[in-house]
Motif scaffolding. Structure first.
Motif, PDB file in Angstrom:
ATOM      1  N   THR A 181      35.602  39.280  37.152  1.00  0.00           N
ATOM      2  CA  THR A 181      36.434  38.194  37.643  1.00  0.00           C
ATOM      3  C   THR A 181      36.277  37.024  36.692  1.00  0.00           C
ATOM      4  N   TRP A 182      37.406  36.390  36.374  1.00  0.00           N
ATOM      5  CA  TRP A 182      37.404  35.270  35.449  1.00  0.00           C
ATOM      6  C   TRP A 182      38.232  34.125  36.010  1.00  0.00           C
ATOM      7  N   LEU A 183      37.799  32.912  35.726  1.00  0.00           N
ATOM      8  CA  LEU A 183      38.566  31.698  36.001  1.00  0.00           C
ATOM      9  C   LEU A 183      38.839  31.044  34.664  1.00  0.00           C
ATOM     10  N   ASN A 184      40.101  30.950  34.301  1.00  0.00           N
ATOM     11  CA  ASN A 184      40.511  30.371  33.019  1.00  0.00           C
ATOM     12  C   ASN A 184      39.757  31.000  31.846  1.00  0.00           C
ATOM     13  N   GLY A 185      39.584  32.307  31.906  1.00  0.00           N
ATOM     14  CA  GLY A 185      38.960  33.040  30.816  1.00  0.00           C
ATOM     15  C   GLY A 185      37.444  33.073  30.826  1.00  0.00           C
ATOM     16  N   GLU A 186      36.816  32.358  31.745  1.00  0.00           N
ATOM     17  CA  GLU A 186      35.353  32.328  31.831  1.00  0.00           C
ATOM     18  C   GLU A 186      34.895  33.245  32.970  1.00  0.00           C
ATOM     19  N   PRO A 187      33.875  34.071  32.723  1.00  0.00           N
ATOM     20  CA  PRO A 187      33.389  34.970  33.775  1.00  0.00           C
ATOM     21  C   PRO A 187      32.893  34.204  35.002  1.00  0.00           C
ATOM     22  N   GLY A 235      44.245  41.789  39.811  1.00  0.00           N
ATOM     23  CA  GLY A 235      44.869  40.722  40.577  1.00  0.00           C
ATOM     24  C   GLY A 235      44.812  39.411  39.821  1.00  0.00           C
ATOM     25  N   VAL A 236      45.872  38.634  39.960  1.00  0.00           N
ATOM     26  CA  VAL A 236      45.954  37.321  39.317  1.00  0.00           C
ATOM     27  C   VAL A 236      46.384  36.305  40.370  1.00  0.00           C
ATOM     28  N   ILE A 237      45.705  35.181  40.382  1.00  0.00           N
ATOM     29  CA  ILE A 237      46.134  33.998  41.143  1.00  0.00           C
ATOM     30  C   ILE A 237      46.330  32.908  40.104  1.00  0.00           C
ATOM     31  N   ASP A 238      47.566  32.484  39.927  1.00  0.00           N
ATOM     32  CA  ASP A 238      47.855  31.440  38.948  1.00  0.00           C
ATOM     33  C   ASP A 238      48.319  30.192  39.682  1.00  0.00           C
ATOM     34  N   GLN A 239      47.530  29.130  39.602  1.00  0.00           N
ATOM     35  CA  GLN A 239      47.908  27.847  40.191  1.00  0.00           C
ATOM     36  C   GLN A 239      48.382  26.967  39.038  1.00  0.00           C
ATOM     37  N   CYS A 240      49.681  27.050  38.768  1.00  0.00           N
ATOM     38  CA  CYS A 240      50.218  26.451  37.541  1.00  0.00           C
ATOM     39  C   CYS A 240      50.064  24.933  37.484  1.00  0.00           C
ATOM     40  N   VAL A 241      50.182  24.242  38.600  1.00  0.00           N
ATOM     41  CA  VAL A 241      50.050  22.786  38.584  1.00  0.00           C
ATOM     42  C   VAL A 241      48.605  22.382  38.330  1.00  0.00           C
ATOM     43  N   ASP A 244      52.340  33.727  32.875  1.00  0.00           N
ATOM     44  CA  ASP A 244      52.891  32.704  31.977  1.00  0.00           C
ATOM     45  C   ASP A 244      54.395  32.547  32.182  1.00  0.00           C
ATOM     46  N   ALA A 245      55.086  33.677  32.323  1.00  0.00           N
ATOM     47  CA  ALA A 245      56.541  33.638  32.505  1.00  0.00           C
ATOM     48  C   ALA A 245      56.907  32.966  33.831  1.00  0.00           C
ATOM     49  N   ALA A 246      56.183  33.298  34.896  1.00  0.00           N
ATOM     50  CA  ALA A 246      56.444  32.668  36.197  1.00  0.00           C
ATOM     51  C   ALA A 246      56.160  31.176  36.123  1.00  0.00           C
ATOM     52  N   ARG A 247      55.078  30.802  35.468  1.00  0.00           N
ATOM     53  CA  ARG A 247      54.706  29.397  35.309  1.00  0.00           C
ATOM     54  C   ARG A 247      55.814  28.626  34.598  1.00  0.00           C
ATOM     55  N   ALA A 248      56.369  29.214  33.549  1.00  0.00           N
ATOM     56  CA  ALA A 248      57.426  28.552  32.781  1.00  0.00           C
ATOM     57  C   ALA A 248      58.679  28.320  33.625  1.00  0.00           C
ATOM     58  N   VAL A 249      58.919  29.196  34.579  1.00  0.00           N
ATOM     59  CA  VAL A 249      60.068  29.025  35.474  1.00  0.00           C
ATOM     60  C   VAL A 249      59.769  27.996  36.558  1.00  0.00           C
ATOM     61  N   ILE A 250      58.585  28.045  37.126  1.00  0.00           N
ATOM     62  CA  ILE A 250      58.247  27.224  38.296  1.00  0.00           C
ATOM     63  C   ILE A 250      58.066  25.746  37.950  1.00  0.00           C
ATOM     64  N   LEU A 251      57.362  25.447  36.873  1.00  0.00           N
ATOM     65  CA  LEU A 251      57.011  24.049  36.580  1.00  0.00           C
ATOM     66  C   LEU A 251      58.207  23.101  36.466  1.00  0.00           C
ATOM     67  N   PRO A 252      59.332  23.496  35.865  1.00  0.00           N
ATOM     68  CA  PRO A 252      60.458  22.558  35.824  1.00  0.00           C
ATOM     69  C   PRO A 252      61.005  22.187  37.209  1.00  0.00           C
ATOM     70  N   PHE A 293      49.699  25.924  46.028  1.00  0.00           N
ATOM     71  CA  PHE A 293      50.484  27.153  45.979  1.00  0.00           C
ATOM     72  C   PHE A 293      50.097  27.887  44.707  1.00  0.00           C
ATOM     73  N   GLY A 294      50.469  29.123  44.642  1.00  0.00           N
ATOM     74  CA  GLY A 294      50.159  29.885  43.440  1.00  0.00           C
ATOM     75  C   GLY A 294      51.034  31.104  43.304  1.00  0.00           C
ATOM     76  N   THR A 295      51.076  31.640  42.097  1.00  0.00           N
ATOM     77  CA  THR A 295      51.744  32.905  41.835  1.00  0.00           C
ATOM     78  C   THR A 295      50.707  34.002  41.994  1.00  0.00           C
ATOM     79  N   LEU A 296      51.035  35.010  42.793  1.00  0.00           N
ATOM     80  CA  LEU A 296      50.139  36.133  43.026  1.00  0.00           C
ATOM     81  C   LEU A 296      50.714  37.373  42.361  1.00  0.00           C
ATOM     82  N   ILE A 297      49.891  38.034  41.573  1.00  0.00           N
ATOM     83  CA  ILE A 297      50.294  39.251  40.881  1.00  0.00           C
ATOM     84  C   ILE A 297      49.206  40.282  41.109  1.00  0.00           C
ATOM     85  N   GLY A 298      49.590  41.430  41.603  1.00  0.00           N
ATOM     86  CA  GLY A 298      48.638  42.510  41.803  1.00  0.00           C
ATOM     87  C   GLY A 298      49.132  43.768  41.119  1.00  0.00           C
ATOM     88  N   LEU A 299      48.209  44.658  40.834  1.00  0.00           N
ATOM     89  CA  LEU A 299      48.568  45.959  40.282  1.00  0.00           C
ATOM     90  C   LEU A 299      47.800  47.023  41.044  1.00  0.00           C
TER      91      LEU A 299
END
Length: 170
Positions: A162-168, A139-145, A35-43, A124-130
């Motif tokens: 694994t979930w896409l937008n909260g759905e299994p 792992g997270v793939i966030d395609q903010c657009v 969410d934080a990365a999305r808020a920075v990238i979208l503008p 493009f997307g934000t990639l976050i792994g742990l």
């Protein structure tokens, strides 16, 4: 007596279980990072911005574009990690590594697909792994657009999926 001491020593040498940190808290935090990365990238999306080149000798094409959006998005994610879990490591695309041998290490690529980002393509997307002891567990793939967020979790038998937008996803 000696066998009990040996067994205790063996048990103590084992890495902590994946549940030594609340799995739900880790997943929620990964969403906060996205969410934080999305808020920075979208503008910056489809706005004129300066593109710099960075050299990455380990890649087939050594020159790679980077923007202020890349750097600011990684910075905000790093700041959140440092604030919540200062003992966790971070391996970032733009600013390198800190504590990469830590028990928990976050892997960040703020804009994977910078060329698509700077040319206005939503590919493009934000990639976050742990990593836990070097093993990927989240792992997270966030395609903010596109407003799509994929999350994959393997934090123990009760915390997998694994979930896409909260759905299994199967």
């Amino acid at each position: 007596m000696a066998i009990h001491q040996a067994l205790d020593a063996l048990e103590a040498s084992k890495p902590p279980s994946r549940t030594s940190v609340d799995p739900e808290e880790l997943v929620q935090f990964a969403h906060e990072l996205a969410d934080a990365a999305r808020a920075v990238i979208l503008p910056y999306w489809r706005r004129p911005l300066e593109v710099e080149s960075k050299m990455e000798e380990h890649r087939p094409v050594t020159e790679s574009p980077v923007t202020v959006a890349d750097r600011e998005a990684e910075t905000v994610m790093r700041d959140l990690i440092q604030g919540k879990w200062p003992e966790h490591g971070i391996y970032g695309e733009e600013f390198g590594s800190v504590r990469e041998c830590a028990e928990w290490v976050w892997v960040l690529d703020p804009i994977d697909g910078t060329k698509s980002f700077i040319t206005g393509k939503p590919l493009f997307g934000t990639l976050i792994g742990l990593l836990h002891h070097g093993v990927p567990v989240l792992g997270v793939i966030d395609q903010c657009v596109l407003k799509e967020r994929w999350v994959g979790v393997d934090l123990g038998p009760d915390h997998q999926g694994t979930w896409l937008n909260g759905e299994p996803v199967n």
